[in-house]
Design a protein around this motif. Sequence first.
Motif, short mmCIF file in Angstrom:
data_model
loop_
_atom_site.label_atom_id
_atom_site.label_comp_id
_atom_site.label_asym_id
_atom_site.label_seq_id
_atom_site.Cartn_x
_atom_site.Cartn_y
_atom_site.Cartn_z
N ARG A 224 0.84 -1.20 0.00
CA ARG A 224 0.00 0.00 0.00
C ARG A 224 0.87 1.25 0.00
NH1 ARG A 224 -5.68 -0.19 0.98
NH2 ARG A 224 -6.35 -2.24 0.25
N ALA A 225 0.38 2.27 -0.68
CA ALA A 225 1.03 3.57 -0.60
C ALA A 225 0.65 4.23 0.73
CB ALA A 225 0.60 4.45 -1.78
N ALA A 226 1.38 5.26 1.08
CA ALA A 226 1.10 5.97 2.33
C ALA A 226 -0.30 6.57 2.29
CB ALA A 226 2.14 7.07 2.54
N SER A 227 -0.96 6.62 3.45
CA SER A 227 -2.30 7.18 3.52
C SER A 227 -2.26 8.67 3.19
CB SER A 227 -2.90 6.97 4.91
OG SER A 227 -2.16 7.69 5.88
N ILE A 228 -3.39 9.15 2.69
CA ILE A 228 -3.51 10.55 2.27
C ILE A 228 -4.47 11.27 3.20
CG2 ILE A 228 -4.11 12.09 0.36
CD1 ILE A 228 -3.73 9.70 -1.53
N ALA A 229 -4.07 12.43 3.66
CA ALA A 229 -4.93 13.21 4.56
C ALA A 229 -6.06 13.88 3.77
CB ALA A 229 -4.12 14.27 5.29
N VAL A 230 -7.24 13.93 4.37
CA VAL A 230 -8.38 14.68 3.82
C VAL A 230 -8.57 15.91 4.70
CG1 VAL A 230 -10.82 14.62 3.23
CG2 VAL A 230 -9.44 12.54 3.01
N HIS A 231 -8.52 17.08 4.08
CA HIS A 231 -8.54 18.34 4.83
C HIS A 231 -9.86 19.08 4.67
CE1 HIS A 231 -4.20 17.64 3.92
NE2 HIS A 231 -4.03 18.11 5.14
N ALA A 232 -10.28 19.74 5.72
CA ALA A 232 -11.30 20.78 5.65
C ALA A 232 -10.56 22.11 5.69
CB ALA A 232 -12.28 20.67 6.81
N ILE A 233 -10.82 22.97 4.72
CA ILE A 233 -10.09 24.23 4.59
C ILE A 233 -11.10 25.37 4.51
CG2 ILE A 233 -8.37 25.50 3.25
CD1 ILE A 233 -7.71 22.71 1.95
N TYR A 234 -10.89 26.42 5.28
CA TYR A 234 -11.78 27.56 5.22
C TYR A 234 -10.99 28.84 5.49
CZ TYR A 234 -11.77 26.34 10.22
OH TYR A 234 -11.40 25.99 11.49
N PRO A 235 -11.49 29.97 5.00
CA PRO A 235 -10.77 31.23 5.21
C PRO A 235 -10.65 31.54 6.70
CG PRO A 235 -12.43 31.48 3.49
CD PRO A 235 -12.67 30.15 4.14
N SER A 236 -9.51 32.06 7.07
CA SER A 236 -9.27 32.40 8.47
C SER A 236 -10.10 33.62 8.85
CB SER A 236 -7.79 32.69 8.69
OG SER A 236 -7.55 33.10 10.02
N ARG A 237 -10.92 33.46 9.88
CA ARG A 237 -11.72 34.56 10.42
C ARG A 237 -11.62 34.52 11.94
NH1 ARG A 237 -15.97 32.45 6.87
NH2 ARG A 237 -16.04 33.66 4.94
N ARG A 238 -11.95 35.63 12.54
CA ARG A 238 -11.91 35.68 14.01
C ARG A 238 -12.91 34.68 14.59
NH1 ARG A 238 -12.85 41.07 17.75
NH2 ARG A 238 -12.41 40.07 19.76
N HIS A 239 -14.10 34.62 13.97
CA HIS A 239 -15.11 33.67 14.42
C HIS A 239 -15.51 32.79 13.24
CE1 HIS A 239 -15.50 35.69 18.24
NE2 HIS A 239 -15.71 36.84 17.61
N LEU A 240 -15.52 31.48 13.43
CA LEU A 240 -15.93 30.55 12.39
C LEU A 240 -17.45 30.61 12.24
CD1 LEU A 240 -15.15 28.31 10.40
CD2 LEU A 240 -15.31 26.68 12.28
N SER A 241 -17.94 30.70 11.01
CA SER A 241 -19.38 30.83 10.80
C SER A 241 -20.12 29.58 11.28
CB SER A 241 -19.68 31.07 9.31
OG SER A 241 -19.53 29.86 8.58
N ILE A 242 -21.37 29.78 11.67
CA ILE A 242 -22.20 28.67 12.14
C ILE A 242 -22.35 27.62 11.03
CG2 ILE A 242 -24.49 28.04 13.01
CD1 ILE A 242 -24.69 30.96 14.04
N ARG A 243 -22.52 28.09 9.79
CA ARG A 243 -22.69 27.16 8.67
C ARG A 243 -21.51 26.21 8.55
NH1 ARG A 243 -23.23 31.99 6.48
NH2 ARG A 243 -21.49 31.72 5.03
N VAL A 244 -20.31 26.78 8.55
CA VAL A 244 -19.09 25.97 8.36
C VAL A 244 -18.85 25.09 9.57
CG1 VAL A 244 -16.59 26.06 8.05
CG2 VAL A 244 -18.06 27.62 6.76
N ARG A 245 -18.99 25.65 10.77
CA ARG A 245 -18.73 24.87 11.98
C ARG A 245 -19.70 23.69 12.09
NH1 ARG A 245 -18.98 28.69 15.69
NH2 ARG A 245 -21.18 28.36 16.25
N SER A 246 -20.98 23.92 11.79
CA SER A 246 -21.97 22.85 11.86
C SER A 246 -21.66 21.76 10.85
CB SER A 246 -23.38 23.41 11.62
OG SER A 246 -23.72 24.35 12.60
N PHE A 247 -21.27 22.17 9.64
CA PHE A 247 -20.98 21.19 8.59
C PHE A 247 -19.78 20.32 8.97
CE2 PHE A 247 -19.28 19.55 4.66
CZ PHE A 247 -20.42 19.22 3.93
N ILE A 248 -18.71 20.95 9.43
CA ILE A 248 -17.50 20.19 9.78
C ILE A 248 -17.76 19.28 10.97
CG2 ILE A 248 -15.13 20.38 10.63
CD1 ILE A 248 -14.84 22.95 9.04
N ASP A 249 -18.41 19.79 12.01
CA ASP A 249 -18.69 18.96 13.19
C ASP A 249 -19.55 17.75 12.82
OD1 ASP A 249 -17.28 20.74 14.69
OD2 ASP A 249 -19.02 21.73 15.59
N GLY A 250 -20.59 17.99 12.00
CA GLY A 250 -21.45 16.90 11.59
C GLY A 250 -20.72 15.89 10.71
#
Length: 309
Positions: free
Chosen positions: A277-303
Amino acid sequence: MALPRLPKRTPQSSELDLGALRIFVAVAESGSFVAGAKAMGLTRSAAGKALARLENHLGTRLVNRTTRRLSLTAHGHEFYHRCLQIIEDLQDAEASVLQHRPRPRGILRLTASEGYGKAKIIPYLREFLEAAPDLAIEMSFSDRIVDLVEEGFDLAIRVGAASAGAQYVTQVIDRACPCFCASPDYLERRGRPDSLVDLERHQRLIYGLGTAATTWSCADRQGRSVHIDGKTYTRFDSGDGIRVAAIAGLGIGLLPSFMVERDLHEGTLVEVLPEERAASIAVHAIYPSRRHLSIRVRSFIDGLRRYLG
């Protein structure tokens, strides 16, 4: 003891009207003054006047008005996403005081690697949207690196390479295990490779165009690093393109297992050197840096984290 009285704040001409921001968001999301005004409990005339005052204050047109339907200008699109962030921050602040969590609303603009998006994200969307009935999704499948800020995306789910720089936040949310696979027809014509090094004499299907690296880096059964290169026959800018090419008998592909599970089960693809097997590949969640993470993005990533287990 009486609390000191705070001085009255005199409104300044530079201050934005929060009500006008909410009206603008409602109009933008509904696509019409009538529907947007109705959602805010206003008349069409009142909504139109509020938006005109907002445009006059900003000194730019936010909406292109036509007889049938309105559309956002370039400034309107950018301002819309900023307004959503402002409103969500206010909801979040209110919820922290009232001790309840606000529901995400508006539009979540999401881009994902094509193979991972179809295999993992789409099955998750039903569960997510049922829990967030006030939210809509705009989803783009692309294996290229997307400039989230420039193209107006809230979130990217990327397999492999992630965006770097202070303007982005990157989280590893999953890992993918690549495997070598080819069609039964190809293996019958060209024979099965006996070892990782033996792959160099085969027609390898390479991800990446132009000057992108063609080397596959793997580990053998003893854990030693092995680098596989050789003549390049066919190159793609799409993981799903490699999958289809492998099924068509063009060569051997190195693909994440989530992309080829069904093909392996149905027999249109066969795993090659399954013990390697080849080395495992990371799957990233990427979002623009803000002081507060939006509810939409935070809910999606947590879920999504819960969904992936």
